[in-house]
Design a protein around this motif. Structure first.
Motif, PDB file in Angstrom:
ATOM      1  N   ASP A 259       0.883  -1.040   0.013  1.00 24.81           N
ATOM      2  CA  ASP A 259       0.058   0.081   0.085  1.00 24.81           C
ATOM      3  C   ASP A 259       0.901   1.301   0.208  1.00 24.81           C
ATOM      4  N   VAL A 260       1.975   1.430   0.643  1.00 24.27           N
ATOM      5  CA  VAL A 260       2.636   2.563   0.849  1.00 24.27           C
ATOM      6  C   VAL A 260       3.848   2.551  -0.298  1.00 24.27           C
ATOM      7  N   HIS A 261       4.432   1.236  -0.495  1.00 24.12           N
ATOM      8  CA  HIS A 261       5.613   1.527  -1.336  1.00 24.12           C
ATOM      9  C   HIS A 261       5.498   0.752  -2.706  1.00 24.12           C
ATOM     10  N   GLY A 262       4.181   0.118  -2.888  1.00 23.68           N
ATOM     11  CA  GLY A 262       3.881  -0.572  -4.302  1.00 23.68           C
ATOM     12  C   GLY A 262       4.451  -1.665  -4.494  1.00 23.68           C
ATOM     13  N   VAL A 263       5.131  -2.329  -3.561  1.00 23.64           N
ATOM     14  CA  VAL A 263       5.756  -3.599  -3.525  1.00 23.64           C
ATOM     15  C   VAL A 263       5.354  -4.830  -3.073  1.00 23.64           C
ATOM     16  N   THR A 264       5.503  -5.856  -3.679  1.00 25.86           N
ATOM     17  CA  THR A 264       4.868  -7.143  -3.027  1.00 25.86           C
ATOM     18  C   THR A 264       6.118  -7.875  -2.636  1.00 25.86           C
ATOM     19  N   VAL A 265       5.839  -8.134  -1.145  1.00 29.28           N
ATOM     20  CA  VAL A 265       6.951  -9.168  -0.482  1.00 29.28           C
ATOM     21  C   VAL A 265       6.453 -10.158   0.053  1.00 29.28           C
ATOM     22  N   GLU A 266       7.190 -11.048   0.559  1.00 27.16           N
ATOM     23  CA  GLU A 266       7.067 -12.472   1.078  1.00 27.16           C
ATOM     24  C   GLU A 266       7.912 -12.194   2.379  1.00 27.16           C
ATOM     25  N   ILE A 267       7.544 -13.264   3.471  1.00 32.05           N
ATOM     26  CA  ILE A 267       8.255 -13.147   4.455  1.00 32.05           C
ATOM     27  C   ILE A 267       8.663 -14.703   4.836  1.00 32.05           C
ATOM     28  N   ASP A 268      10.159 -14.676   5.005  1.00 32.09           N
ATOM     29  CA  ASP A 268      10.930 -15.913   5.397  1.00 32.09           C
ATOM     30  C   ASP A 268      10.970 -16.122   6.611  1.00 32.09           C
ATOM     31  N   TRP A 269      10.626 -17.069   7.370  1.00 31.11           N
ATOM     32  CA  TRP A 269      10.541 -17.097   8.938  1.00 31.11           C
ATOM     33  C   TRP A 269      11.973 -18.228   9.165  1.00 31.11           C
ATOM     34  N   GLU A 270      12.471 -17.603  10.281  1.00 30.04           N
ATOM     35  CA  GLU A 270      13.737 -18.555  10.943  1.00 30.04           C
ATOM     36  C   GLU A 270      13.010 -19.195  11.966  1.00 30.04           C
ATOM     37  N   PRO A 271      13.630 -20.491  12.438  1.00 37.43           N
ATOM     38  CA  PRO A 271      13.211 -21.135  13.485  1.00 37.43           C
ATOM     39  C   PRO A 271      13.199 -20.273  14.880  1.00 37.43           C
ATOM     40  N   PRO A 272      12.410 -20.186  15.794  1.00 34.56           N
ATOM     41  CA  PRO A 272      12.409 -19.424  16.948  1.00 34.56           C
ATOM     42  C   PRO A 272      13.568 -19.420  17.863  1.00 34.56           C
ATOM     43  N   GLN A 273      14.064 -18.497  18.317  1.00 36.20           N
ATOM     44  CA  GLN A 273      15.303 -18.263  19.104  1.00 36.20           C
ATOM     45  C   GLN A 273      14.813 -17.836  20.655  1.00 36.20           C
ATOM     46  N   ASP A 274      14.778 -18.488  21.546  1.00 38.59           N
ATOM     47  CA  ASP A 274      14.324 -18.125  22.765  1.00 38.59           C
ATOM     48  C   ASP A 274      12.920 -17.614  22.805  1.00 38.59           C
ATOM     49  N   GLY A 275      11.896 -18.041  21.909  1.00 42.90           N
ATOM     50  CA  GLY A 275      10.440 -18.082  21.943  1.00 42.90           C
ATOM     51  C   GLY A 275      10.334 -16.787  20.858  1.00 42.90           C
ATOM     52  N   THR A 276      11.137 -16.098  20.611  1.00 40.71           N
ATOM     53  CA  THR A 276      10.978 -15.163  19.399  1.00 40.71           C
ATOM     54  C   THR A 276      11.126 -15.650  18.023  1.00 40.71           C
ATOM     55  N   TRP A 277      10.235 -15.158  17.171  1.00 36.38           N
ATOM     56  CA  TRP A 277      10.213 -15.505  15.808  1.00 36.38           C
ATOM     57  C   TRP A 277      10.795 -14.314  14.779  1.00 36.38           C
ATOM     58  N   THR A 278      11.734 -14.512  14.205  1.00 38.73           N
ATOM     59  CA  THR A 278      11.982 -13.642  13.115  1.00 38.73           C
ATOM     60  C   THR A 278      11.769 -13.916  11.667  1.00 38.73           C
ATOM     61  N   GLY A 279      11.183 -12.977  11.026  1.00 40.60           N
ATOM     62  CA  GLY A 279      11.042 -13.134   9.661  1.00 40.60           C
ATOM     63  C   GLY A 279      11.581 -11.935   8.775  1.00 40.60           C
ATOM     64  N   HIS A 280      12.353 -12.449   7.632  1.00 38.03           N
ATOM     65  CA  HIS A 280      12.846 -11.670   6.783  1.00 38.03           C
ATOM     66  C   HIS A 280      12.096 -11.272   5.526  1.00 38.03           C
ATOM     67  N   VAL A 281      11.841 -10.098   5.481  1.00 42.30           N
ATOM     68  CA  VAL A 281      11.047  -9.312   4.455  1.00 42.30           C
ATOM     69  C   VAL A 281      11.870  -9.476   3.094  1.00 42.30           C
ATOM     70  N   ARG A 282      11.341 -10.065   1.996  1.00 43.87           N
ATOM     71  CA  ARG A 282      12.074  -9.822   0.690  1.00 43.87           C
ATOM     72  C   ARG A 282      10.949  -9.534  -0.331  1.00 43.87           C
ATOM     73  N   GLU A 283      11.563  -8.930  -1.665  1.00 43.86           N
ATOM     74  CA  GLU A 283      10.591  -8.685  -2.636  1.00 43.86           C
ATOM     75  C   GLU A 283      10.145  -9.985  -3.041  1.00 43.86           C
ATOM     76  N   ALA A 284       8.958 -10.286  -3.449  1.00 45.28           N
ATOM     77  CA  ALA A 284       8.207 -11.463  -4.169  1.00 45.28           C
ATOM     78  C   ALA A 284       9.017 -11.419  -5.650  1.00 45.28           C
ATOM     79  N   ALA A 285       9.266 -12.722  -6.108  1.00 45.52           N
ATOM     80  CA  ALA A 285       9.538 -12.805  -7.544  1.00 45.52           C
ATOM     81  C   ALA A 285       8.594 -12.375  -8.316  1.00 45.52           C
ATOM     82  N   ALA A 286       8.718 -11.986  -9.264  1.00 43.77           N
ATOM     83  CA  ALA A 286       7.596 -11.493 -10.646  1.00 43.77           C
ATOM     84  C   ALA A 286       7.102 -12.881 -10.988  1.00 43.77           C
ATOM     85  N   ARG A 287       5.953 -12.953 -11.216  1.00 49.70           N
ATOM     86  CA  ARG A 287       5.215 -14.217 -11.770  1.00 49.70           C
ATOM     87  C   ARG A 287       4.664 -13.892 -13.346  1.00 49.70           C
TER      88      ARG A 287
END
Length: 92
Positions: free
Chosen positions: A64-92
């Motif tokens: 909505d703000v940047h006009g970019v389609t992204v996906e989230i890649d989640w890492e396994p939790p560390q100390d109960g905290t989940w970390t997701g890395h935002v990356r631009e989605a591949a064009a389809r």
């Protein structure tokens, strides 16, 4: 406009780069790194629900703000905290 003040242009909300889902005593907290938003939500009862809400917030913000389609890649939790890395989605 007052003298000496410049009008802002462009987006004031940054592009999301990382999503954090953190367990707290008051529920699951989400934080969108790069965009500076998030807070504990006592209505969220588990990590999967918190991850889904955080991912939706980051993807909607990027679209909505940047006009970019992204996906989230989640890492396994560390100390109960989940970390997701935002990356631009591949064009389809």
């Amino acid at each position: 406009m007052a003298r000496g003040k410049k009008k802002r242009s462009g987006t004031v909300v940054g592009m999301p780069t990382t999503v954090l889902v953190i367990p707290t005593a008051d529920g699951w907290a989400t934080s969108i790194v790069g965009a500076g938003c998030g807070r504990p939500d006592p209505t969220v009862v588990d990590a999967d629900q918190a991850k889904a809400r955080a991912a939706a917030l980051a993807t909607n913000l990027a679209r909505d703000v940047h006009g970019v389609t992204v996906e989230i890649d989640w890492e396994p939790p560390q100390d109960g905290t989940w970390t997701g890395h935002v990356r631009e989605a591949a064009a389809r």
